[in-house]
Scaffold this motif. Sequence first.
Motif, PDB file in Angstrom:
ATOM      1  N   LYS A  30      -3.005   4.400   4.758  1.00 28.93           N
ATOM      2  CA  LYS A  30      -3.773   3.764   5.830  1.00 28.93           C
ATOM      3  C   LYS A  30      -3.502   2.255   5.829  1.00 28.93           C
ATOM      4  O   LYS A  30      -2.988   1.701   4.868  1.00 28.93           O
ATOM      5  N   LYS A  31      -3.891   1.624   6.906  1.00 25.18           N
ATOM      6  CA  LYS A  31      -3.766   0.175   6.993  1.00 25.18           C
ATOM      7  C   LYS A  31      -4.742  -0.469   6.008  1.00 25.18           C
ATOM      8  O   LYS A  31      -5.884  -0.032   5.877  1.00 25.18           O
ATOM      9  N   LYS A  38      -5.101  -8.215   1.277  1.00 29.38           N
ATOM     10  CA  LYS A  38      -4.077  -8.627   2.234  1.00 29.38           C
ATOM     11  C   LYS A  38      -3.612 -10.050   1.959  1.00 29.38           C
ATOM     12  O   LYS A  38      -2.419 -10.347   2.032  1.00 29.38           O
TER      13      LYS A  38
END
Length: 105
Positions: A30-31, A38
């Motif tokens: 998944k993102k 991030k």
Amino acid sequence: MNLNKVLISVLLMAVVTYLIRVFPIAIFKKKIQSKVFKSFLYYVPFAVLGAMTFPSIVYSTSNLYFSIIGTVVALVLAYYEKGLLKVAMSAVLAVYFCEVVFSKL
């Protein structure tokens, strides 16, 4: 050097490089939503590049002080967002100027 050793070395390097690139794709389906993670992944390449480059910068000249002068010149010009070529050439010229001037003393 034996050809078999060279081929084995190249094969091992290819496998290690491939695994490092494929591993994140295989794990993260998944993102990534976490801003912290991030951000961490965004800055890792810059940190690695800096860690590999900085020792070469420090020990690339005949004198540590000349290296520091060149680094300071590059950092100041980079801070003022000058182009890469201008930053690099200015740092090299600063070190060269120091080498020429102070070698005569």
